[in-house]
Design an enzyme around this catalytic site. Structure first.
Site, PDB file in Angstrom:
ATOM      1  N   THR A 159      -4.901 -34.202   8.747  1.00 38.71           N
ATOM      2  CA  THR A 159      -3.806 -33.270   8.423  1.00 38.71           C
ATOM      3  C   THR A 159      -2.473 -34.003   8.384  1.00 38.71           C
ATOM      4  OG1 THR A 159      -5.055 -31.501   9.511  1.00 38.71           O
ATOM      5  CG2 THR A 159      -2.744 -31.066   9.008  1.00 38.71           C
ATOM      6  N   HIS A 219     -14.841 -15.078  -2.177  1.00 39.29           N
ATOM      7  CA  HIS A 219     -14.947 -15.500  -3.583  1.00 39.29           C
ATOM      8  C   HIS A 219     -15.682 -16.820  -3.707  1.00 39.29           C
ATOM      9  CE1 HIS A 219     -11.580 -18.110  -2.492  1.00 39.29           C
ATOM     10  NE2 HIS A 219     -11.751 -18.749  -3.630  1.00 39.29           N
ATOM     11  N   LYS A 222     -10.644 -17.769   9.785  1.00 39.75           N
ATOM     12  CA  LYS A 222      -9.958 -18.286  10.970  1.00 39.75           C
ATOM     13  C   LYS A 222     -10.561 -17.633  12.201  1.00 39.75           C
ATOM     14  CE  LYS A 222      -6.646 -21.320  11.629  1.00 39.75           C
ATOM     15  NZ  LYS A 222      -6.513 -22.570  10.846  1.00 39.75           N
TER      16      LYS A 222
END
Length: 474
Positions: free
Chosen positions: A197, A68, A109
């Site tokens: 992260t 998308h 991934k």
């Protein structure tokens, strides 16, 4: 980590279960929802690599969950646990993660089924470069196609091998550095990516702890300071999360690693533990702390905040009812099974979901990708201008007040932002804004039952609108 994963655990099915739970709160038709949920492209390759005197056949994957938005984005992990189900699940989570933090990527991934500790650096380089060439041949890598990043078992070194291999196969591509993120700074990487992260986990949990309504319900004070925290995993994410929590005044009472765990209700010194582990090879037997050889037991110890920053499914139906934490921050991908989720929600535990909380890495990867496309370091254009402007303002104030600031104060006041300052600022703004967006859905009029479902609703809405705007559903 010493915690058994239930034999019936299907990671991708768990993600789909959470998706279906949230889908009923959205306005999209069944067809669009099925398209959002499906993995668009699945690549499994097996290639030979000469290791010593023998040839090994290496199994590897790259899965693009959603187109998308392009390019697709997601890490590459090296682990013997890599299989198609795991990579599909992680790719799907990347799609939703990017949508929640408003990063314009589709999810992807990758993984190579190896134990990286069993290979020399030279052998790992051969495997990585051959994997990259396979991705190039199949059109599964490129600045506008699919942009990998580090994950479990990989880091800046592997990303440098990937970008070098890609450049050698695309010698005239001006944006070739943007084919992968998480690179060394010297190879086009961005400052702040290493801790991104873990820092994102800290910003996300801090924002949750700043909402008085939720803290009051949990019987906790507002803010991070003084809260007892247990962190599972002392890898890159767990270490940096623990570091930032401790610097903000949290009390680090427990650390969990694969060799065991330590617990001290008075607090652990993170850097001292790291030094102890470096010298002894283990966190066990750290001074004054209680050592626990079955590491998963410490997940159930008393604390205010539990940060699982290691593997998936470590909290499941076998131990969820024993968890004493009031807040769980999912720093790892999928550390709670759907069954554990239900148990903890009934107990009133605030679970901050992975698809929001560990999005710091992809957010800063986005900043790196933009840097590579522009070929300009953050701060290069404005740093001196800002410093000169601050100096002019300070001179005016000093002349009007007839007072002088000290040299130390002047140094602080006149400092323009470096790249790392801008990256951290952008990450902080992203995590705060995304949490508020998800929280508003949770507390809205639709009766969404928990924060994870609200996060999935947020993601589905954004991906669904993107598909509608593409006009591919006549």
């Amino acid at each position: 980590m010493g915690n058994s994963i239930p034999s019936n655990f299907g990671f991708f099915k768990g993600v789909e279960k959470n998706f279906d739970k949230a889908a009923k709160y959205t306005r999209f038709s069944k067809g669009i929802l099925e398209q959002i949920k499906a993995c668009n492209s699945v690549l499994q390759v097996k290639f030979p690599v000469k290791i010593g005197e023998n040839v090994e056949v290496i199994e590897a994957y790259r899965i693009q969950h959603s187109h998308h938005r392009t390019p697709c984005k997601g890490g590459i992990r090296y682990s013997m646990a890599v299989n198609q189900d795991e990579v599909m699940a992680l790719a799907a989570l990347m799609t939703y993660k990017c949508a929640i933090v408003n990063v314009p990527f589709g999810g992807a991934k990758g993984g190579i089924r190896i134990d990286p500790t069993k290979y020399s650096e030279y052998e790992l380089e051969k495997i990585t470069r051959r994997y990259t060439s396979e991705l190039v041949k199949k059109n599964f890598i490129g600045p506008g196609v699919d942009v990998p990043a580090p994950d479990y078992g990989t880091g800046a070194r592997e990303m440098a091998w990937i970008v070098d291999t890609y450049r050698s196969l695309h010698p005239n591509e001006v944006y070739s550095n943007a084919c992968v993120t998480g690179k060394p700074v010297t190879q086009g990487g961005v400052r702040g990516r290493v801790e991104a992260t873990g820092l994102g986990v800290f910003y996300g949990v801090r924002e949750a702890c700043n909402i008085e309504e939720d803290m009051k319900r949990l019987g906790l004070s507002v803010g991070i300071e003084g809260k007892r925290i247990i962190v599972q995993g002392l890898g890159n994410v767990g270490y940096h999360a623990a570091k930032f929590f401790q610097e903000a005044g949290a009390i680090l009472v427990g650390l969990i690693e694969y060799e065991g765990a330590i617990y001290d209700e008075n607090g652990l010194d993170l850097e001292a533990v790291v030094a102890h582990r470096a010298s002894t090879g283990s966190i066990l037997d750290f001074e004054k702390a209680k050592s626990v050889k079955t590491s998963s037991e410490v997940l159930e110890y008393p604390c205010d905040i539990l940060i699982p920053a290691a593997l998936e499914a470590v909290i499941n139906e076998s131990n969820a009812d024993k968890i004493q934490a009031k807040i769980i921050g999912e720093a790892a991908n999928g550390p709670l099974t759907p069954e554990a989720d239900e148990i903890l929600n009934k107990k009133g535990v605030l679970v901050i979901p992975d698809i929001y909380l560990n999005a710091g890495g992809v957010t800063v990867s986005y900043f790196e990708w933009l840097k590579n496309l522009s070929n300009v370091r953050y701060g290069r254009l404005e740093k001196r201008f800002d410093e000169n402007m601050y100096a002019e303002i300070l001179n005016i104030i000093e002349s009007m007040t007839d007072k002088k600031v000290s040299k130390i104060e002047k140094k602080i006041l006149l400092r323009g932002p470096d790249e790392i300052d801008l990256v951290h600022s952008g990450l902080e703004d992203t995590m705060i804004g995304a949490y508020r967006e998800v929280w508003d859905i949770w507390k809205g009029e639709d009766g969404v039952e928990d924060l994870r479902t609200a996060a999935f609703v947020c993601a589905i809405n954004k991906v669904g609108v993107a598909y509608e705007e593409l006009g591919i559903f006549p």
